[in-house]
Design a protein around this motif. Structure first.
Motif, PDB file in Angstrom:
ATOM      1  N   VAL A   7     -12.207  25.130  49.641  1.00  0.00           N
ATOM      2  CA  VAL A   7     -12.218  24.354  50.879  1.00  0.00           C
ATOM      3  C   VAL A   7     -11.428  23.070  50.666  1.00  0.00           C
ATOM      4  O   VAL A   7     -11.291  22.597  49.537  1.00  0.00           O
ATOM      5  CB  VAL A   7     -13.648  24.013  51.364  1.00  0.00           C
ATOM      6  CG1 VAL A   7     -14.442  25.274  51.662  1.00  0.00           C
ATOM      7  CG2 VAL A   7     -14.389  23.151  50.371  1.00  0.00           C
ATOM      8  N   LYS A   8     -10.923  22.530  51.742  1.00  0.00           N
ATOM      9  CA  LYS A   8     -10.227  21.252  51.679  1.00  0.00           C
ATOM     10  C   LYS A   8     -11.245  20.174  51.312  1.00  0.00           C
ATOM     11  O   LYS A   8     -12.374  20.174  51.821  1.00  0.00           O
ATOM     12  CB  LYS A   8      -9.603  20.958  53.046  1.00  0.00           C
ATOM     13  CG  LYS A   8      -8.412  20.098  53.000  1.00  0.00           C
ATOM     14  CD  LYS A   8      -7.733  20.095  54.361  1.00  0.00           C
ATOM     15  CE  LYS A   8      -6.393  19.438  54.230  1.00  0.00           C
ATOM     16  NZ  LYS A   8      -5.709  19.394  55.518  1.00  0.00           N
ATOM     17  N   SER A  19     -16.858  32.148  55.806  1.00  0.00           N
ATOM     18  CA  SER A  19     -16.091  31.694  56.974  1.00  0.00           C
ATOM     19  C   SER A  19     -15.457  30.317  56.747  1.00  0.00           C
ATOM     20  O   SER A  19     -14.565  29.919  57.494  1.00  0.00           O
ATOM     21  CB  SER A  19     -16.966  31.663  58.224  1.00  0.00           C
ATOM     22  OG  SER A  19     -17.964  30.668  58.105  1.00  0.00           O
ATOM     23  N   HIS A  20     -15.884  29.590  55.721  1.00  0.00           N
ATOM     24  CA  HIS A  20     -15.322  28.277  55.410  1.00  0.00           C
ATOM     25  C   HIS A  20     -14.117  28.340  54.477  1.00  0.00           C
ATOM     26  O   HIS A  20     -13.497  27.319  54.203  1.00  0.00           O
ATOM     27  CB  HIS A  20     -16.389  27.382  54.762  1.00  0.00           C
ATOM     28  CG  HIS A  20     -17.493  27.015  55.680  1.00  0.00           C
ATOM     29  ND1 HIS A  20     -18.760  27.533  55.534  1.00  0.00           N
ATOM     30  CD2 HIS A  20     -17.535  26.194  56.749  1.00  0.00           C
ATOM     31  CE1 HIS A  20     -19.536  27.030  56.478  1.00  0.00           C
ATOM     32  NE2 HIS A  20     -18.803  26.224  57.237  1.00  0.00           N
ATOM     33  N   ALA A  21     -13.776  29.516  53.971  1.00  0.00           N
ATOM     34  CA  ALA A  21     -12.659  29.642  53.025  1.00  0.00           C
ATOM     35  C   ALA A  21     -11.376  29.114  53.664  1.00  0.00           C
ATOM     36  O   ALA A  21     -11.064  29.419  54.813  1.00  0.00           O
ATOM     37  CB  ALA A  21     -12.487  31.091  52.599  1.00  0.00           C
ATOM     38  N   TYR A  22     -10.630  28.336  52.909  1.00  0.00           N
ATOM     39  CA  TYR A  22      -9.428  27.680  53.429  1.00  0.00           C
ATOM     40  C   TYR A  22      -8.381  28.682  53.901  1.00  0.00           C
ATOM     41  O   TYR A  22      -8.001  29.590  53.163  1.00  0.00           O
ATOM     42  CB  TYR A  22      -8.814  26.762  52.366  1.00  0.00           C
ATOM     43  CG  TYR A  22      -7.602  26.044  52.881  1.00  0.00           C
ATOM     44  CD1 TYR A  22      -7.732  25.004  53.788  1.00  0.00           C
ATOM     45  CD2 TYR A  22      -6.330  26.436  52.502  1.00  0.00           C
ATOM     46  CE1 TYR A  22      -6.615  24.356  54.300  1.00  0.00           C
ATOM     47  CE2 TYR A  22      -5.205  25.792  53.000  1.00  0.00           C
ATOM     48  CZ  TYR A  22      -5.364  24.762  53.899  1.00  0.00           C
ATOM     49  OH  TYR A  22      -4.249  24.124  54.415  1.00  0.00           O
ATOM     50  N   ALA A  44     -10.548  31.073  41.520  1.00  0.00           N
ATOM     51  CA  ALA A  44     -10.508  30.135  42.650  1.00  0.00           C
ATOM     52  C   ALA A  44      -9.952  28.791  42.195  1.00  0.00           C
ATOM     53  O   ALA A  44      -9.154  28.170  42.908  1.00  0.00           O
ATOM     54  CB  ALA A  44     -11.902  29.972  43.236  1.00  0.00           C
ATOM     55  N   GLN A  45     -10.332  28.351  41.020  1.00  0.00           N
ATOM     56  CA  GLN A  45      -9.861  27.056  40.520  1.00  0.00           C
ATOM     57  C   GLN A  45      -8.349  27.070  40.296  1.00  0.00           C
ATOM     58  O   GLN A  45      -7.668  26.094  40.604  1.00  0.00           O
ATOM     59  CB  GLN A  45     -10.589  26.680  39.226  1.00  0.00           C
ATOM     60  CG  GLN A  45     -10.325  25.268  38.774  1.00  0.00           C
ATOM     61  CD  GLN A  45     -10.766  24.225  39.794  1.00  0.00           C
ATOM     62  OE1 GLN A  45     -11.876  24.272  40.303  1.00  0.00           O
ATOM     63  NE2 GLN A  45      -9.887  23.304  40.129  1.00  0.00           N
ATOM     64  N   VAL A  60     -11.483  21.913  46.807  1.00  0.00           N
ATOM     65  CA  VAL A  60     -12.695  22.048  46.002  1.00  0.00           C
ATOM     66  C   VAL A  60     -13.116  23.510  45.999  1.00  0.00           C
ATOM     67  O   VAL A  60     -13.032  24.198  47.019  1.00  0.00           O
ATOM     68  CB  VAL A  60     -13.825  21.173  46.600  1.00  0.00           C
ATOM     69  CG1 VAL A  60     -15.116  21.335  45.851  1.00  0.00           C
ATOM     70  CG2 VAL A  60     -13.405  19.722  46.648  1.00  0.00           C
ATOM     71  N   VAL A  61     -13.598  23.975  44.866  1.00  0.00           N
ATOM     72  CA  VAL A  61     -14.131  25.324  44.743  1.00  0.00           C
ATOM     73  C   VAL A  61     -15.648  25.255  44.910  1.00  0.00           C
ATOM     74  O   VAL A  61     -16.318  24.455  44.262  1.00  0.00           O
ATOM     75  CB  VAL A  61     -13.768  25.934  43.374  1.00  0.00           C
ATOM     76  CG1 VAL A  61     -14.453  27.281  43.179  1.00  0.00           C
ATOM     77  CG2 VAL A  61     -12.257  26.058  43.238  1.00  0.00           C
TER      78      VAL A  61
END
Length: 66
Positions: A7-8, A19-22, A44-45, A60-61
């Motif tokens: 996410v940002k 649903s929040h995945a960038y 992800a990192q 941020v992961v």
């Protein structure tokens, strides 16, 4: 089994879900799959670092709580 999203940094949700995945425009610029849900935090990192190199806001992961 855990799932991870990016996410940002300026938009961290209280309870992260898939649903929040960038999915923003920086994903295309950085060569990162928009809205991806990761099996590992490390994967992800790696992509969060790529995104941050294109957008100084940062990313941020987070572990998904679905």
């Amino acid at each position: 089994m855990s799932s991870w999203i990016i996410v940002k940094a300026s938009r961290i949700p209280r309870r992260p879900t898939t649903s929040h995945a960038y999915e923003g425009p920086t994903a295309t610029s950085a060569g990162v799959e928009p809205g991806k849900v990761y099996d590992t935090r490390e994967g992800a990192q790696r992509d969060a670092v790529k995104l941050a190199s294109w957008n100084r806001c940062g990313f941020v992961v987070l572990e998904v709580s679905d």
